[in-house]
Design a protein around this motif. Structure first.
Motif, short mmCIF file in Angstrom:
data_model
loop_
_atom_site.label_atom_id
_atom_site.label_comp_id
_atom_site.label_asym_id
_atom_site.label_seq_id
_atom_site.Cartn_x
_atom_site.Cartn_y
_atom_site.Cartn_z
N LEU A 191 -19.33 -5.42 -44.43
CA LEU A 191 -18.09 -4.70 -43.39
C LEU A 191 -17.46 -3.57 -44.33
CD1 LEU A 191 -16.28 -8.07 -42.16
CD2 LEU A 191 -18.18 -6.39 -40.93
N ALA A 192 -17.27 -3.89 -45.59
CA ALA A 192 -16.51 -2.78 -46.42
C ALA A 192 -17.52 -1.81 -46.58
CB ALA A 192 -16.32 -3.58 -47.87
N CYS A 193 -18.89 -1.93 -46.91
CA CYS A 193 -19.59 -1.10 -46.91
C CYS A 193 -19.74 0.07 -45.66
CB CYS A 193 -20.94 -1.47 -47.19
SG CYS A 193 -22.62 -0.34 -47.24
N SER A 194 -19.74 -0.69 -44.37
CA SER A 194 -19.80 0.20 -43.05
C SER A 194 -18.66 1.06 -43.03
CB SER A 194 -19.94 -1.05 -42.27
OG SER A 194 -20.89 -1.78 -42.11
N LEU A 195 -17.43 0.41 -43.60
CA LEU A 195 -16.56 1.54 -43.48
C LEU A 195 -16.39 2.57 -44.22
CD1 LEU A 195 -13.60 -1.18 -42.60
CD2 LEU A 195 -14.17 0.61 -41.20
N LYS A 196 -16.67 2.46 -45.53
CA LYS A 196 -17.03 3.38 -46.57
C LYS A 196 -18.21 4.60 -46.17
CE LYS A 196 -17.16 4.30 -51.66
NZ LYS A 196 -17.02 3.53 -52.98
N LEU A 197 -19.28 3.86 -45.66
CA LEU A 197 -20.12 5.04 -45.25
C LEU A 197 -19.88 5.66 -43.98
CD1 LEU A 197 -23.42 2.75 -45.26
CD2 LEU A 197 -22.62 4.34 -46.93
N THR A 202 -32.62 -8.15 -29.70
CA THR A 202 -32.08 -9.32 -29.30
C THR A 202 -30.57 -9.67 -29.37
OG1 THR A 202 -32.27 -10.51 -31.45
CG2 THR A 202 -34.08 -10.99 -29.86
N GLY A 203 -29.97 -8.31 -29.61
CA GLY A 203 -28.67 -7.88 -29.28
C GLY A 203 -27.58 -8.31 -30.72
N GLY A 204 -26.65 -8.96 -30.30
CA GLY A 204 -25.67 -9.07 -31.60
C GLY A 204 -24.29 -8.25 -31.20
N LYS A 205 -23.46 -8.53 -32.20
CA LYS A 205 -22.10 -7.80 -31.70
C LYS A 205 -22.10 -6.52 -32.09
CE LYS A 205 -19.45 -12.34 -32.15
NZ LYS A 205 -20.51 -13.13 -32.40
N ARG A 206 -23.03 -5.92 -33.13
CA ARG A 206 -23.07 -4.39 -33.45
C ARG A 206 -21.61 -4.44 -33.97
NH1 ARG A 206 -28.65 -4.86 -32.76
NH2 ARG A 206 -29.14 -4.42 -30.64
N ILE A 207 -20.98 -5.19 -34.77
CA ILE A 207 -19.72 -4.87 -35.25
C ILE A 207 -19.88 -3.91 -36.54
CG2 ILE A 207 -19.83 -6.85 -36.80
CD1 ILE A 207 -16.75 -5.15 -35.23
#
Length: 331
Positions: A182-188, A40-45
């Motif tokens: 968001l923080a987790c995404s950048l660190k991963l 169903t989509g989403g921004k996938r940010i």
């Protein structure tokens, strides 16, 4: 936000990988809602941030794909369970899983999404190019973020029945509900590029600042956005009696009479436009609007400035462009 070739390529890659997720067909009631949610989509940010961070740290973005999938699946899991808690009928313009199927199905499908998010990270444990320490740090980062998201949701629920929430507690809640992933995404993304601990920590902090800025900005725009651009009722949070950064700060600064008036309007089921306008005027007089706008700017600037710790690259510029776009949004 103007789409660069890099932006388009990364989003195409993300959608391709999501479409190729090996989601079983049976049992239907378990996996159909999972597939439906991811389609169903989403921004996938969040997966986008994973790939950008990997590129900023000079890594191979393909190595970051499992992390990107993990954070996006986990994010969607939280939405499925949020809709149960809120009895929400729609999500992204479509029926929610809770509404399309039922509560028990939504709970169980959410559970399998939660497990599958963690399964994506097995890639780093079975790939010889990643050390045991890196694999452990990836799991630690992802697990801690998951717990922090839950803590943020719990705080948000607690705030509903409390009249003494201060703005520091509200920021703490944002760090959980909005900033943590968001923080987790950048660190991963950084770890998947074999980045240094310092680089990983800087990007983690950037994500935290980004999340705080974004949520407080949302609260601000709810009060001051152009109705023609906003797409929903301006001052809707006041009409609904929500605790936001603005209402909390206003109550902290108000005198006894002002506080009683603000609380009375927030507690009304059908607040009158004249009363809501009066609350908004009080916010301006108490300098809540101006100080909140300054707070948003400070957090975004801190996030942008932290990029100075990295060498110039198209990935760094892409993240900077995103932050500037978000900082300047008006709806």
């Amino acid at each position: 936000m103007a789409q660069t070739e890099l932006h388009q390529n990364l989003y195409t890659l993300i959608e391709k990988e999501i479409s190729e997720l090996q989601i079983p067909k049976l049992p239907v009631t378990l996996y159909a809602p999972y597939s439906y949610t991811m389609e169903t989509g989403g921004k996938r940010i969040r997966p986008f941030l994973v790939l950008l961070a990997c590129g900023i740290c000079k890594g191979d973005v393909l190595d970051a794909i499992p992390s990107a999938l993990a954070v996006e699946i986990l994010h969607n899991f939280t939405l499925v369970h949020d809709d149960i808690m809120d009895s929400a009928e729609t999500r992204r313009g479509n029926p929610s899983v809770f509404n399309k199927w039922d509560q028990n199905t939504a709970i169980l499908s959410g559970d399998v999404m939660f497990a599958d998010a963690f399964r994506q990270l097995e890639f780093y444990g079975s790939n010889d190019s990643f050390s045991k320490q890196e694999y452990a740090e990836i799991n630690k980062t992802f697990t801690k973020a998951t717990i922090t998201v839950c803590e943020g949701q719990a705080l948000d629920m607690d705030f509903v029945d409390r009249s003494d929430v201060d703005h520091h507690e509200y920021i703490q809640m944002i760090k959980g509900k909005t900033s943590a992933l968001l923080a987790c995404s950048l660190k991963l993304g950084a770890i998947s590029a074999h980045a240094t601990e310092s680089q990983s920590d800087i990007l983690f902090s950037l994500g935290t600042e980004m999340g705080i800025a974004f949520q407080i900005q949302d609260d601000l725009l709810d009060a001051i956005a152009d109705p023609g651009k906003f797409g929903k009722r301006v001052c809707g949070d006041i009409y609904e009696g929500k605790k936001t950064y603005l209402t909390i700060l206003a109550l902290e600064r108000a005198d006894k009479e002002q506080k009683e008036f603000i609380e009375s309007v927030l507690s009304e089921e059908n607040s009158k436009e004249k009363e809501v306008d009066a609350v908004l005027q009080l916010m301006k007089e108490l300098e809540v609007i101006a100080d909140t706008a300054l707070k948003v700017e400070q957090h975004y600037n801190k996030a942008i400035d932290s990029l100075n710790n990295f060498e110039d690259s198209e990935y760094k510029q892409e993240l900077k462009n995103l932050l500037i776009f978000l900082k300047n949004r008006d709806h």
